[in-house]
Design a protein around this motif. Structure first.
Motif, short mmCIF file in Angstrom:
data_model
loop_
_atom_site.label_atom_id
_atom_site.label_comp_id
_atom_site.label_asym_id
_atom_site.label_seq_id
_atom_site.Cartn_x
_atom_site.Cartn_y
_atom_site.Cartn_z
N SER A 221 0.84 -1.14 -0.19
CA SER A 221 0.10 -0.08 -0.06
C SER A 221 1.12 1.45 0.04
O SER A 221 2.14 1.13 0.37
CB SER A 221 -0.87 0.15 1.25
N GLN A 222 0.47 2.59 -0.59
CA GLN A 222 1.18 3.59 -0.52
C GLN A 222 0.39 4.71 -0.26
O GLN A 222 -0.86 4.72 -0.38
CB GLN A 222 1.37 3.82 -2.15
N TYR A 243 5.33 3.55 13.53
CA TYR A 243 5.55 2.27 12.93
C TYR A 243 6.79 1.45 13.64
O TYR A 243 7.79 2.07 14.21
CB TYR A 243 6.28 2.21 11.67
N VAL A 315 7.95 -1.04 6.50
CA VAL A 315 7.74 0.25 5.62
C VAL A 315 8.93 0.71 5.03
O VAL A 315 10.00 0.73 5.43
CB VAL A 315 6.78 1.36 6.55
N THR A 341 2.67 -8.27 3.32
CA THR A 341 2.35 -7.06 2.76
C THR A 341 3.38 -6.11 3.24
O THR A 341 4.19 -6.55 4.09
CB THR A 341 0.86 -6.97 3.87
N HIS A 343 4.26 -1.42 3.25
CA HIS A 343 3.55 -0.14 3.09
C HIS A 343 4.72 0.65 2.59
O HIS A 343 6.02 0.60 3.08
CB HIS A 343 3.20 0.16 4.37
N ALA A 392 -5.07 -3.13 2.14
CA ALA A 392 -4.02 -2.57 2.56
C ALA A 392 -4.34 -1.91 4.14
O ALA A 392 -5.48 -1.79 4.32
CB ALA A 392 -3.61 -1.32 1.99
N ARG A 393 -3.17 -1.76 4.75
CA ARG A 393 -3.36 -1.51 6.04
C ARG A 393 -3.64 0.15 6.03
O ARG A 393 -3.51 0.85 5.20
CB ARG A 393 -2.03 -1.42 6.95
N ALA A 395 -3.51 3.98 7.01
CA ALA A 395 -2.56 4.97 7.21
C ALA A 395 -2.52 5.26 8.87
O ALA A 395 -3.69 5.61 9.50
CB ALA A 395 -2.85 6.25 6.53
#
Length: 421
Positions: A221-222, A243, A315, A341, A343, A392-393, A395
């Protein structure tokens, strides 16, 4: 009777010999990636291969396993060219996991390492040479390397080698290799120069395209933050607090990487730096420490965009935008690897709307502005509101206050300490 691991493995359908298959399985590889599934059978037939696949898709085994099979059956020597020292070490490590069991000797020829040791490796008649083009050229000029036994050539991350200006050197090297050979070229993008190399040095190659250029795995995810230049440090500090896992931070310059790493350590996190001003020993120590979890944060320039294979990077943070928009894809590909997954967070300043648009052209999708971004791009009033990214996780909130007396956590939840180890 229950099936053996060999009978139940998806690798068993690719044409590998039972000996190599058992070694593959003993190393925990049971399900081939798409590029492995399509490239291995073609390469085993001896055909030239032109492989296009996004970063982190398992290209090393896609050419490494057929090389081992060919050398075991027919002898000869394989030459694998890669753009960076880090990638050379990574490729050799991966191939050795399989090849060592079958008596495959390897040599790594890279800049920054002692020539005497490399000459000793060459004299030991390695089956597989993994090298950067510049160091191969050095050995050819010094007549310490002869390539007349090479019957397999691999150009890995070919687009990056061309970006670094290696095209003339690659052509010179290929002129020293027998024409009767198998050639495999793997790249994440397909610029015109690579097509020209394929037309000039490959014979009817099988084109295998797993994903179009600029494609990222859906597991990553972005989000985009837009802040003033002077506020980037504060944003980074909040992100490192929000994070808790391993974090890779990309800087644009060597000076910037040093400065950011120093700031991160002052924030109370264990951090290493990876850039061209570091010696080979320092770069290896930083990367190995990052893999082990000694450092929670690694600050790197684009030298690491294609040379890091570290599992479970939570991340990737683009503290600076890359000079080349194609490098965005390779940076982000350091997270979300091996089915995990990931990020990616990109930090831009309001006046970088053109640079962001260039990245979006490569991706073919817009970068979604984080709802917590304090600013917009200067010319981005037309940009769509952030859309949910399925799977996606969420934000992390950037407005949450840091708890009083709280300390940043290192890998596996342990507290970190300021300063160097």
């Amino acid at each position: 009777m229950p099936p053996t691991i060999t009978e139940s493995s998806a690798f068993a359908c690719l044409g590998l010999s039972s000996k190599v298959l058992k070694t593959v399985e003993s190393n925990g590889f049971t399900v081939p990636t798409p590029i492995q599934e399509r490239a291995i059978p073609v390469a085993l037939r001896g055909q030239d291969v032109l492989g296009i696949a996004q970063t982190g898709t398992g290209k090393t085994l896609a050419f490494g396993l057929p090389i081992i099979e060919r050398l075991m059956a027919k002898g000869g020597q394989a030459l694998i060219m890669v753009p960076t020292r880090e990638l050379a070490l990574q490729v050799e490590e991966t191939i050795q996991k399989i090849g060592r069991v079958h008596g495959m000797r390897t040599a790594v020829l890279i800049g920054g390492a002692p020539m005497g040791r490399q000459i000793a490796q060459i004299r030991a008649r390695p089956h597989i040479i993994v090298a950067t083009p510049g160091r191969i050229k050095d050995h050819l000029y010094q007549k310490t390397l002869i390539l007349n036994q090479v019957n397999v050539v691999v150009l890995d991350e070919a687009d990056r080698m061309l970006d670094m200006g290696f095209a003339p050197v690659i052509k010179e090297i290929l002129s020293n290799v027998p024409k009767a050979r198998q050639t495999m070229l793997f790249s994440a993008t397909m610029p015109g120069e690579i097509v020209a190399i394929a037309n000039s040095y490959m014979v009817d190659p099988e084109r295998i395209e797993i994903a179009r250029a600029g494609t990222l795995t859906e597991l990553v995810s972005q989000e985009l933050y837009v802040v003033n230049q002077e506020d980037k440090g504060s944003l980074l500090e909040k992100l490192l607090y929000d994070y808790k896992g391993t974090i890779l931070v990309f800087a644009r310059t060597r000076h910037g990487a040093r400065k950011i790493a120093r700031s991160v350590r002052l924030m109370g996190h264990e951090a290493a730096e990876l850039h061209a001003d570091r010696t080979l020993a320092q770069r290896r120590a930083a990367l190995d420490g990052f893999k082990r979890g000694d450092y929670r944060v690694l600050v790197a320039t684009d030298i690491a965009a294609r040379g890091i294979d570290v599992k479970q990077i939570e991340v990737v943070i683009n503290y600076d935008l890359p000079d080349n928009p194609d490098d965005y894809v390779h940076r982000i590909g350091r997270t979300g690897r091996a089915g995990e997954t990931g990020h990616a967070i990109t930090i831009a300043t309001p006046d970088q709307s053109k640079d962001v648009r260039d990245i979006e052209r490569v991706l073919r999708v817009p970068l979604q502005l984080s709802p917590k971004s304090p600013l917009q791009l200067a010319s981005a009033s037309h940009r769509p509101a952030p859309r949910p990214n399925a799977g996606a996780r969420h934000a992390r909130s950037m407005s949450a206050a840091r708890p009083s007396g709280g300390r940043p956590q290192g890998p596996r939840g342990r507290a970190t300490h300021s300063g160097r180890r």
